[in-house]
Scaffold this motif. Sequence first.
Motif, PDB file in Angstrom:
ATOM      1  N   TYR A   1      28.599  40.659  53.208  1.00 14.06           N
ATOM      2  CA  TYR A   1      29.817  41.158  52.363  1.00 14.06           C
ATOM      3  C   TYR A   1      30.349  39.877  51.586  1.00 14.06           C
ATOM      4  CZ  TYR A   1      34.116  43.333  51.238  1.00 14.06           C
ATOM      5  OH  TYR A   1      35.338  44.075  51.017  1.00 14.06           O
ATOM      6  N   GLU A   2      30.516  38.803  52.304  1.00 15.58           N
ATOM      7  CA  GLU A   2      31.259  37.762  51.589  1.00 15.58           C
ATOM      8  C   GLU A   2      30.225  37.211  50.467  1.00 15.58           C
ATOM      9  OE1 GLU A   2      33.315  33.426  52.564  1.00 15.58           O
ATOM     10  OE2 GLU A   2      32.204  34.680  54.162  1.00 15.58           O
ATOM     11  N   ILE A   3      28.871  37.266  50.541  1.00 14.50           N
ATOM     12  CA  ILE A   3      28.242  36.798  49.517  1.00 14.50           C
ATOM     13  C   ILE A   3      28.091  37.969  48.388  1.00 14.50           C
ATOM     14  CG2 ILE A   3      25.704  36.619  48.894  1.00 14.50           C
ATOM     15  CD1 ILE A   3      25.265  35.754  51.782  1.00 14.50           C
ATOM     16  N   LEU A   4      28.346  39.037  48.581  1.00 12.38           N
ATOM     17  CA  LEU A   4      28.191  40.170  47.620  1.00 12.38           C
ATOM     18  C   LEU A   4      29.670  40.226  46.940  1.00 12.38           C
ATOM     19  CD1 LEU A   4      26.590  43.184  49.326  1.00 12.38           C
ATOM     20  CD2 LEU A   4      25.652  41.748  47.803  1.00 12.38           C
ATOM     21  N   VAL A   5      30.629  39.720  47.647  1.00 11.59           N
ATOM     22  CA  VAL A   5      32.139  39.789  47.081  1.00 11.59           C
ATOM     23  C   VAL A   5      31.927  38.691  45.894  1.00 11.59           C
ATOM     24  CG1 VAL A   5      34.362  39.100  47.317  1.00 11.59           C
ATOM     25  CG2 VAL A   5      33.457  40.626  48.933  1.00 11.59           C
ATOM     26  N   VAL A   6      31.644  37.424  46.560  1.00  6.72           N
ATOM     27  CA  VAL A   6      31.647  36.140  45.511  1.00  6.72           C
ATOM     28  C   VAL A   6      30.758  36.404  44.067  1.00  6.72           C
ATOM     29  CG1 VAL A   6      30.718  33.979  45.370  1.00  6.72           C
ATOM     30  CG2 VAL A   6      31.895  34.580  47.285  1.00  6.72           C
ATOM     31  N   LEU A   7      29.647  37.152  44.422  1.00  6.21           N
ATOM     32  CA  LEU A   7      28.867  37.601  43.238  1.00  6.21           C
ATOM     33  C   LEU A   7      29.371  38.522  42.487  1.00  6.21           C
ATOM     34  CD1 LEU A   7      25.360  37.670  44.624  1.00  6.21           C
ATOM     35  CD2 LEU A   7      25.746  35.837  43.321  1.00  6.21           C
ATOM     36  N   SER A   8      29.955  39.574  43.081  1.00  5.06           N
ATOM     37  CA  SER A   8      30.776  40.729  42.052  1.00  5.06           C
ATOM     38  C   SER A   8      31.912  39.971  41.537  1.00  5.06           C
ATOM     39  CB  SER A   8      31.174  41.733  43.225  1.00  5.06           C
ATOM     40  OG  SER A   8      32.104  41.412  43.965  1.00  5.06           O
ATOM     41  N   GLU A   9      32.613  39.053  41.940  1.00  2.00           N
ATOM     42  CA  GLU A   9      33.729  38.457  41.172  1.00  2.00           C
ATOM     43  C   GLU A   9      33.286  37.254  40.214  1.00  2.00           C
ATOM     44  OE1 GLU A   9      36.401  37.201  44.464  1.00  2.00           O
ATOM     45  OE2 GLU A   9      37.071  39.212  44.777  1.00  2.00           O
ATOM     46  N   SER A  10      32.082  36.846  40.379  1.00  2.00           N
ATOM     47  CA  SER A  10      31.530  35.971  39.258  1.00  2.00           C
ATOM     48  C   SER A  10      31.385  36.386  37.864  1.00  2.00           C
ATOM     49  CB  SER A  10      30.168  35.218  40.064  1.00  2.00           C
ATOM     50  OG  SER A  10      30.573  34.591  41.056  1.00  2.00           O
TER      51      SER A  10
ATOM     52  N   GLU B   1      22.940  46.086  40.432  1.00  2.00           N
ATOM     53  CA  GLU B   1      23.914  47.397  40.537  1.00  2.00           C
ATOM     54  C   GLU B   1      23.752  48.148  41.759  1.00  2.00           C
ATOM     55  OE1 GLU B   1      25.682  48.741  38.158  1.00  2.00           O
ATOM     56  OE2 GLU B   1      25.231  47.120  36.941  1.00  2.00           O
ATOM     57  N   ALA B   2      22.552  48.013  42.498  1.00  3.17           N
ATOM     58  CA  ALA B   2      22.647  48.570  43.878  1.00  3.17           C
ATOM     59  C   ALA B   2      23.701  47.996  44.989  1.00  3.17           C
ATOM     60  CB  ALA B   2      21.254  48.631  44.638  1.00  3.17           C
ATOM     61  N   GLY B   3      23.614  46.436  44.769  1.00  2.00           N
ATOM     62  CA  GLY B   3      24.367  45.535  45.343  1.00  2.00           C
ATOM     63  C   GLY B   3      25.708  45.665  44.863  1.00  2.00           C
ATOM     64  N   PHE B   4      26.188  45.819  43.880  1.00  2.00           N
ATOM     65  CA  PHE B   4      27.584  46.256  43.345  1.00  2.00           C
ATOM     66  C   PHE B   4      28.202  47.715  43.864  1.00  2.00           C
ATOM     67  CE2 PHE B   4      30.913  47.602  40.342  1.00  2.00           C
ATOM     68  CZ  PHE B   4      31.842  46.383  40.693  1.00  2.00           C
ATOM     69  N   ALA B   5      27.299  48.494  43.938  1.00  2.00           N
ATOM     70  CA  ALA B   5      27.424  49.927  44.713  1.00  2.00           C
ATOM     71  C   ALA B   5      27.681  49.728  46.035  1.00  2.00           C
ATOM     72  CB  ALA B   5      26.336  50.934  44.409  1.00  2.00           C
ATOM     73  N   ALA B   6      27.007  48.762  46.660  1.00  2.11           N
ATOM     74  CA  ALA B   6      27.088  48.517  48.299  1.00  2.11           C
ATOM     75  C   ALA B   6      28.540  47.994  48.411  1.00  2.11           C
ATOM     76  CB  ALA B   6      26.060  47.840  48.775  1.00  2.11           C
ATOM     77  N   ILE B   7      28.866  47.006  47.349  1.00  3.18           N
ATOM     78  CA  ILE B   7      30.014  46.402  47.954  1.00  3.18           C
ATOM     79  C   ILE B   7      31.302  47.282  47.646  1.00  3.18           C
ATOM     80  CG2 ILE B   7      30.359  45.141  45.666  1.00  3.18           C
ATOM     81  CD1 ILE B   7      31.239  43.590  48.949  1.00  3.18           C
ATOM     82  N   GLU B   8      31.014  48.045  46.582  1.00  3.73           N
ATOM     83  CA  GLU B   8      32.076  49.156  46.118  1.00  3.73           C
ATOM     84  C   GLU B   8      32.410  50.098  47.382  1.00  3.73           C
ATOM     85  OE1 GLU B   8      32.886  50.125  41.627  1.00  3.73           O
ATOM     86  OE2 GLU B   8      31.071  50.734  42.295  1.00  3.73           O
ATOM     87  N   ALA B   9      31.083  50.579  47.863  1.00  5.65           N
ATOM     88  CA  ALA B   9      31.382  51.324  48.996  1.00  5.65           C
ATOM     89  C   ALA B   9      31.876  50.745  50.386  1.00  5.65           C
ATOM     90  CB  ALA B   9      30.041  51.924  49.570  1.00  5.65           C
ATOM     91  N   ALA B  10      31.543  49.460  50.482  1.00  2.00           N
ATOM     92  CA  ALA B  10      32.088  48.851  51.785  1.00  2.00           C
ATOM     93  C   ALA B  10      33.525  48.189  51.772  1.00  2.00           C
ATOM     94  CB  ALA B  10      31.128  47.537  52.204  1.00  2.00           C
ATOM     95  N   ALA B  11      34.134  48.321  50.412  1.00  2.00           N
ATOM     96  CA  ALA B  11      35.589  47.473  50.287  1.00  2.00           C
ATOM     97  C   ALA B  11      36.504  48.314  50.992  1.00  2.00           C
ATOM     98  CB  ALA B  11      35.409  47.005  48.803  1.00  2.00           C
ATOM     99  N   PRO B  12      36.476  49.393  50.655  1.00  2.00           N
ATOM    100  CA  PRO B  12      37.828  50.355  51.113  1.00  2.00           C
ATOM    101  C   PRO B  12      37.792  50.264  52.622  1.00  2.00           C
ATOM    102  CG  PRO B  12      36.499  51.680  49.572  1.00  2.00           C
ATOM    103  CD  PRO B  12      35.568  50.461  49.460  1.00  2.00           C
ATOM    104  N   GLY B  13      36.964  50.417  53.504  1.00  2.00           N
ATOM    105  CA  GLY B  13      36.962  50.263  54.847  1.00  2.00           C
ATOM    106  C   GLY B  13      37.284  48.745  55.232  1.00  2.00           C
ATOM    107  N   HIS B  14      36.572  47.864  54.609  1.00  2.00           N
ATOM    108  CA  HIS B  14      36.993  46.428  55.079  1.00  2.00           C
ATOM    109  C   HIS B  14      38.506  46.014  54.820  1.00  2.00           C
ATOM    110  CE1 HIS B  14      36.254  42.139  55.599  1.00  2.00           C
ATOM    111  NE2 HIS B  14      36.704  42.083  54.216  1.00  2.00           N
ATOM    112  N   VAL B  15      38.998  46.402  53.455  1.00  2.00           N
ATOM    113  CA  VAL B  15      40.453  46.341  53.197  1.00  2.00           C
ATOM    114  C   VAL B  15      41.325  46.892  54.123  1.00  2.00           C
ATOM    115  CG1 VAL B  15      42.065  46.698  51.708  1.00  2.00           C
ATOM    116  CG2 VAL B  15      39.923  45.901  50.772  1.00  2.00           C
ATOM    117  N   GLU B  16      40.942  48.083  54.731  1.00  2.00           N
ATOM    118  CA  GLU B  16      41.611  48.869  55.637  1.00  2.00           C
ATOM    119  C   GLU B  16      41.863  48.351  57.155  1.00  2.00           C
ATOM    120  OE1 GLU B  16      44.641  50.943  57.160  1.00  2.00           O
ATOM    121  OE2 GLU B  16      44.003  51.029  55.067  1.00  2.00           O
ATOM    122  N   THR B  17      40.356  47.477  57.475  1.00  2.00           N
ATOM    123  CA  THR B  17      40.429  46.973  58.473  1.00  2.00           C
ATOM    124  C   THR B  17      41.347  45.560  58.498  1.00  2.00           C
ATOM    125  OG1 THR B  17      38.201  47.745  59.071  1.00  2.00           O
ATOM    126  CG2 THR B  17      38.948  45.598  60.154  1.00  2.00           C
TER     127      THR B  17
END
Length: 153
Positions: free
Chosen positions: A45-54, A106-122
């Motif tokens: 998740y952390e790797i995908l976040v860094v890439l998504s924000e780069s 794009e699939a990686g971005f979709a994966a981070i978009e799908a995971a982010a709401p639950g992660h943020v709630e946690t």
Amino acid sequence: MSPPTRWLDADEQRAWRAFYTAATQLIDRLDRELQHDAGMPHAYYEILVVLSESPGRTRRMSDLADLTRSSRSRLSHAVTKLEARGWVRRRDCDDDKRGQFADLTEAGFAAIEAAAPGHVETVRAHLFDPLTPEQVEQLRAISEAITRTLHRD
């Protein structure tokens, strides 16, 4: 001759154990919930976040290792796993034959978009909800002070 050991006093010992327990339990909870809800460990998740924000959703592998506080070999292994899922693509650097880039697909971005709401709630439920606004500010200040000390070392 080495300097004498500066043992923790009782208050410091309680603070250290409370901090250590909270930090390790929080990271464990984040990892377990991401694994359960999104099928990925927190490190991915952390790797995908860094890439998504780069810029351009890409990073040089050596920079990505630094930003994720990972060894280059551990990052390379993780990126190989992310490539197998179709979430990241690795490519060679044109001007440095030893360098490589990791690109978020794009699939990686979709994966981070799908995971982010639950992660943020946690994160919200287990870190911020139990704290007052003043404690959140104190947590930020304390965390930044610790980080500054670690960066000096």
